[in-house]
Design an enzyme around this catalytic site. Structure first.
Site, PDB file in Angstrom:
ATOM      1  N   LYS A   1     -36.642  -3.751 -41.894  1.00 40.31           N
ATOM      2  CA  LYS A   1     -37.265  -4.473 -43.009  1.00 40.31           C
ATOM      3  C   LYS A   1     -37.601  -5.866 -42.533  1.00 40.31           C
ATOM      4  O   LYS A   1     -36.808  -6.506 -41.865  1.00 40.31           O
ATOM      5  CB  LYS A   1     -36.296  -4.579 -44.182  1.00 40.31           C
ATOM      6  CG  LYS A   1     -35.875  -3.263 -44.731  1.00 40.31           C
ATOM      7  CD  LYS A   1     -34.659  -3.453 -45.593  1.00 40.31           C
ATOM      8  CE  LYS A   1     -33.760  -2.253 -45.567  1.00 40.31           C
ATOM      9  NZ  LYS A   1     -33.149  -1.952 -44.293  1.00 40.31           N
TER      10      LYS A   1
ATOM     11  N   ASP B   1     -22.384  -7.415 -38.329  1.00 39.02           N
ATOM     12  CA  ASP B   1     -21.374  -6.531 -38.905  1.00 39.02           C
ATOM     13  C   ASP B   1     -21.996  -5.810 -40.098  1.00 39.02           C
ATOM     14  O   ASP B   1     -22.661  -6.453 -40.921  1.00 39.02           O
ATOM     15  CB  ASP B   1     -20.164  -7.363 -39.362  1.00 39.02           C
ATOM     16  CG  ASP B   1     -19.088  -6.468 -39.934  1.00 39.02           C
ATOM     17  OD1 ASP B   1     -18.179  -6.106 -39.179  1.00 39.02           O
ATOM     18  OD2 ASP B   1     -19.165  -6.116 -41.135  1.00 39.02           O
TER      19      ASP B   1
ATOM     20  N   ASP C   1     -32.606  -1.149 -37.730  1.00 38.99           N
ATOM     21  CA  ASP C   1     -33.542  -2.067 -38.365  1.00 38.99           C
ATOM     22  C   ASP C   1     -34.001  -3.151 -37.397  1.00 38.99           C
ATOM     23  O   ASP C   1     -33.640  -3.134 -36.221  1.00 38.99           O
ATOM     24  CB  ASP C   1     -33.012  -2.620 -39.685  1.00 38.99           C
ATOM     25  CG  ASP C   1     -31.584  -3.071 -39.615  1.00 38.99           C
ATOM     26  OD1 ASP C   1     -30.833  -2.816 -40.560  1.00 38.99           O
ATOM     27  OD2 ASP C   1     -31.221  -3.670 -38.579  1.00 38.99           O
TER      28      ASP C   1
ATOM     29  N   PRO D   1     -24.864  -9.643 -32.840  1.00 42.50           N
ATOM     30  CA  PRO D   1     -25.993 -10.530 -33.126  1.00 42.50           C
ATOM     31  C   PRO D   1     -27.185 -10.406 -32.180  1.00 42.50           C
ATOM     32  O   PRO D   1     -28.188 -11.073 -32.388  1.00 42.50           O
ATOM     33  CB  PRO D   1     -25.365 -11.917 -33.019  1.00 42.50           C
ATOM     34  CG  PRO D   1     -24.186 -11.748 -32.134  1.00 42.50           C
ATOM     35  CD  PRO D   1     -23.692 -10.354 -32.289  1.00 42.50           C
TER      36      PRO D   1
ATOM     37  N   ILE E   1     -21.222  -7.280 -43.625  1.00 40.20           N
ATOM     38  CA  ILE E   1     -21.491  -8.686 -43.968  1.00 40.20           C
ATOM     39  C   ILE E   1     -22.998  -8.842 -44.154  1.00 40.20           C
ATOM     40  O   ILE E   1     -23.765  -8.765 -43.191  1.00 40.20           O
ATOM     41  CB  ILE E   1     -20.952  -9.641 -42.874  1.00 40.20           C
ATOM     42  CG1 ILE E   1     -19.427  -9.518 -42.812  1.00 40.20           C
ATOM     43  CG2 ILE E   1     -21.379 -11.089 -43.168  1.00 40.20           C
ATOM     44  CD1 ILE E   1     -18.744 -10.436 -41.849  1.00 40.20           C
TER      45      ILE E   1
ATOM     46  N   VAL F   1       0.844  -1.198   0.000  1.00 35.54           N
ATOM     47  CA  VAL F   1       0.000   0.000   0.000  1.00 35.54           C
ATOM     48  C   VAL F   1       0.882   1.253   0.000  1.00 35.54           C
ATOM     49  O   VAL F   1       0.560   2.270  -0.648  1.00 35.54           O
ATOM     50  CB  VAL F   1      -1.023  -0.038   1.182  1.00 35.54           C
ATOM     51  CG1 VAL F   1      -0.342  -0.106   2.523  1.00 35.54           C
ATOM     52  CG2 VAL F   1      -1.976   1.132   1.137  1.00 35.54           C
TER      53      VAL F   1
ATOM     54  N   GLY G   1     -29.654 -16.523 -32.133  1.00 34.82           N
ATOM     55  CA  GLY G   1     -28.361 -16.802 -31.508  1.00 34.82           C
ATOM     56  C   GLY G   1     -27.903 -15.681 -30.597  1.00 34.82           C
ATOM     57  O   GLY G   1     -28.122 -14.509 -30.879  1.00 34.82           O
TER      58      GLY G   1
ATOM     59  N   GLY H   1     -27.567  -4.830 -37.493  1.00 35.84           N
ATOM     60  CA  GLY H   1     -27.317  -6.075 -36.783  1.00 35.84           C
ATOM     61  C   GLY H   1     -26.004  -6.686 -37.268  1.00 35.84           C
ATOM     62  O   GLY H   1     -25.610  -6.521 -38.427  1.00 35.84           O
TER      63      GLY H   1
ATOM     64  N   THR I   1     -20.303 -10.584 -36.283  1.00 33.44           N
ATOM     65  CA  THR I   1     -21.283 -11.082 -37.243  1.00 33.44           C
ATOM     66  C   THR I   1     -22.016 -12.306 -36.671  1.00 33.44           C
ATOM     67  O   THR I   1     -21.503 -12.996 -35.778  1.00 33.44           O
ATOM     68  CB  THR I   1     -20.605 -11.411 -38.589  1.00 33.44           C
ATOM     69  OG1 THR I   1     -21.625 -11.682 -39.546  1.00 33.44           O
ATOM     70  CG2 THR I   1     -19.669 -12.610 -38.495  1.00 33.44           C
TER      71      THR I   1
ATOM     72  N   MET J   1     -29.797 -15.791 -43.855  1.00 37.51           N
ATOM     73  CA  MET J   1     -31.105 -15.540 -44.463  1.00 37.51           C
ATOM     74  C   MET J   1     -31.673 -16.776 -45.165  1.00 37.51           C
ATOM     75  O   MET J   1     -32.199 -16.692 -46.274  1.00 37.51           O
ATOM     76  CB  MET J   1     -31.002 -14.373 -45.466  1.00 37.51           C
ATOM     77  CG  MET J   1     -30.718 -13.060 -44.769  1.00 37.51           C
ATOM     78  SD  MET J   1     -30.402 -11.703 -45.891  1.00 37.51           S
ATOM     79  CE  MET J   1     -28.688 -11.887 -46.253  1.00 37.51           C
TER      80      MET J   1
HETATM   81  C1  SAM Z   1     -29.577  -9.046 -43.420  1.00 37.87           C
HETATM   82  S1  SAM Z   1     -28.584 -10.269 -42.674  1.00 37.87           S
HETATM   83  C2  SAM Z   1     -27.598  -9.309 -41.663  1.00 37.87           C
HETATM   84  C3  SAM Z   1     -26.362  -9.992 -41.191  1.00 37.87           C
HETATM   85  C4  SAM Z   1     -25.545  -9.143 -40.265  1.00 37.87           C
HETATM   86  N1  SAM Z   1     -25.039  -7.988 -40.956  1.00 37.87           N
HETATM   87  C5  SAM Z   1     -24.419  -9.920 -39.607  1.00 37.87           C
HETATM   88  O1  SAM Z   1     -23.246  -9.604 -39.846  1.00 37.87           O
HETATM   89  O2  SAM Z   1     -24.721 -10.810 -38.830  1.00 37.87           O
HETATM   90  C6  SAM Z   1     -29.722 -11.011 -41.579  1.00 37.87           C
HETATM   91  C7  SAM Z   1     -29.422 -12.456 -41.303  1.00 37.87           C
HETATM   92  O3  SAM Z   1     -28.386 -12.589 -40.365  1.00 37.87           O
HETATM   93  C8  SAM Z   1     -28.608 -13.748 -39.588  1.00 37.87           C
HETATM   94  N2  SAM Z   1     -28.713 -13.351 -38.187  1.00 37.87           N
HETATM   95  C9  SAM Z   1     -28.595 -12.116 -37.672  1.00 37.87           C
HETATM   96  N3  SAM Z   1     -28.692 -12.127 -36.331  1.00 37.87           N
HETATM   97  C10 SAM Z   1     -28.861 -13.421 -35.974  1.00 37.87           C
HETATM   98  C11 SAM Z   1     -29.019 -14.083 -34.731  1.00 37.87           C
HETATM   99  N4  SAM Z   1     -29.010 -13.412 -33.571  1.00 37.87           N
HETATM  100  N5  SAM Z   1     -29.182 -15.411 -34.730  1.00 37.87           N
HETATM  101  C12 SAM Z   1     -29.179 -16.107 -35.886  1.00 37.87           C
HETATM  102  N6  SAM Z   1     -29.038 -15.519 -37.095  1.00 37.87           N
HETATM  103  C13 SAM Z   1     -28.871 -14.208 -37.145  1.00 37.87           C
HETATM  104  C14 SAM Z   1     -29.891 -14.385 -40.084  1.00 37.87           C
HETATM  105  O4  SAM Z   1     -29.543 -15.326 -41.065  1.00 37.87           O
HETATM  106  C15 SAM Z   1     -30.584 -13.186 -40.702  1.00 37.87           C
HETATM  107  O5  SAM Z   1     -31.532 -13.592 -41.671  1.00 37.87           O
END
Ligand code: SAM
Length: 476
Positions: free
Chosen positions: A271, A304, A249, A226, A307, A23, A413, A302, A332, A384
């Protein structure tokens, strides 16, 4: 407030530290770094205190202090943990008008030794007024984590511009906004990322601009990860707390929106398949309009933003209008879902590569070559694809991918509502249809899926039967 918070100038002044244990070493360290002449007293100092021997401004006395030692002293710390030494220290301090602080002896404390975050020249001192020092230490750790190490250097870097900025921008509010933009915007960002030359160039550009240019806003394209708010980056959080307006979004959950600056305007441009709140073109036009009004526009996406996030498309148009942009990566969905479902994306015995694909493009389901993608040594992560999982599995089998190839669907997830349905190409369509998943969901194809439940990752021990029970109980 029980104590007056002040920062004391101790440069060249006499400071006493009585003690030779850890100390005492911390007190010596701090007093020396503030420029004091430190007199330390102890008959048998430990290694940490001995390490200061020979340092400039450190005077060591291999004995306990006596009353006369306190004459001409500004601050005295008792750190010996010996009652009689503490008594002497406090009495002598009172006699010579010295500010005293004896560790863990509130009655012998004229001042509190705060927990400190140092980003020279920036110093943050935290105290609970002696009520619960551990709380202050925990808070300090959090502040440490929140403040990039270069923040202090940023303050020093911007300091020489103060007079020019004061002369250029009249009016308190405009000037405050200008400073905030410097620190939180592309200039602060360039500096904190280590590009001092770019930061200098940008400040000069700002100062050379006319008032109209100075009022221009910025666009921050930020990945929110995510879903689990704890998976936001520090940088994302910092920007979320400084944006004027936020366009988000549907993948952005309430737990994340709660972390936005309270008075930031929020616009849902989300969307959902076939249910566009705003079209892509409308969203981009809105971003540009808001930035031109001088706002710090946060486009929160959401995962990255680069991606499968259309981040590139939005930025092309914004950049074409000469608006400064910053992109902040996010975790991502593939990385988040892999970890939280206990499915490693790569593994030396299973997969030497991982490939991210989207199930559909602008014109519907994409005609992927599944034999090339779903190879024995590769993991395929399909974004997606929830609505098409049966079709994807059928197409892969029809092209010759083995019907027993492991596959999993991770729904929501990283969130508390996460569900994982695992199977083979042959049965996944049926299982997913029965589970009535809501999405967002990710499909993972490859033998790494068979490792699920074997890695001790919390939350993956749910057996499929249990998952199906959950589904049933939820009435789905
Ligand atoms: C338009 S994309 C966007 C992806 C995002 N930019 C990313 O890097 O994760 C949306 C897709 O990401 C996936 N996704 C995003 N968040 C998720 C999660 N928490 N659990 C599972 N899939 C997820 C799904 O396949 C969803 O349809």
């Amino acid at each position: 407030m029980d104590y007056l918070p002040i920062f004391l100038d101790v440069r060249g002044k006499k400071v006493i530290v009585d003690g030779g244990i850890t100390v005492a070493a911390r007190r010596i360290e701090r007093a020396l770094s503030a420029g004091a002449i430190v007199h330390c007293f102890d008959p048998e100092p430990g290694d940490e205190v001995s390490a200061f021997l020979g340092q400039d401004n450190f005077v060591f006395h291999a004995r306990v202090p006596q009353e006369a030692d306190f004459e001409g002293c500004l601050v005295a710390w008792g750190a010996s943990e010996e009652g009689p030494r503490d008594d002497l220290l406090f009495a002598a301090a009172k006699k010579y008008g010295v500010l005293a602080n004896v560790a863990d002896e509130k009655a012998y404390c004229d001042f509190i030794t705060p927990s400190v975050v140092e980003r020279d020249p920036l110093t943050i001192a935290i105290t609970t007024g002696g009520a619960a020092p551990v709380v202050a230490r925990i808070l300090r750790a959090r502040v440490e984590a929140m403040l990039p190490a270069a923040y202090g250097q940023l303050a020093a870097f911007l300091s020489p511009y103060r007079d020019r900025i004061a002369a250029k921008i009249k009016g308190g509010t405009a000037r405050r906004r200008f400073w905030e933009n410097l620190i939180e915007g592309s200039i602060g960002d360039a500096f904190l990322s280590g590009d001092r030359a770019l930061a200098e160039h940008l400040v000069e550009q700002e100062l050379a601009g006319d008032d109209k240019v100075l009022r221009q806003g910025e666009v921050w394209l930020v990945g929110a990860g995510p879903g689990d708010p704890d998976l936001l980056t520090f940088k994302a959080l910092r920007m979320m707390q400084h944006a004027d307006v936020v366009l988000y979004d549907r993948l952005i959950g309430p737990g994340i929106l709660d972390l936005l600056r309270r008075d930031a305007e929020r616009i849902n441009v989300g969307k959902q398949a076939g249910n566009h709140v705003l079209t892509q073109e409308e969203t981009t036009a809105l971003i540009i309009k808001l930035a031109r009004e001088g706002k710090r526009v946060l486009r929160l996406k959401g995962g990255d933003p680069f991606i499968f996030g259309r981040g590139g498309e939005e930025l092309e148009d914004v950049a074409a209008h000469g608006i400064p942009v910053i992109v902040v990566p996010g975790i991502t969905a593939a990385a988040g879902c892999g970890s939280s479902a206990g499915i490693p994306l790569t593994h030396r015995d299973h997969a030497q590569s991982a490939v991210f694909v989207t199930a559909h493009g602008k014109d519907g389901l994409l005609p992927h070559d599944w034999t090339r993608l779903a190879r024995a040594d590769q993991t395929v992560i399909v974004y997606m694809g929830l609505r098409f999982v049966g079709e994807i599995a059928a197409a892969a089998m029809a092209q010759g991918v083995p019907a027993d190839m492991p596959i999993a669907v991770v729904d929501n997830g990283t969130r508390t509502s996460q569900r994982v349905i695992a199977g083979t190409l042959a049965d996944i369509g049926e299982k997913v249809a029965a589970a009535k998943l809501k999405g967002p969901a990710l499909i993972m194809i490859g033998t790494v899926v068979s490792l699920r439940g074997k890695l001790g990752v919390e939350g993956v021990a749910l057996s499929e039967t249990h998952e199906m029970e959950l589904v049933a109980r939820d009435g789905l």
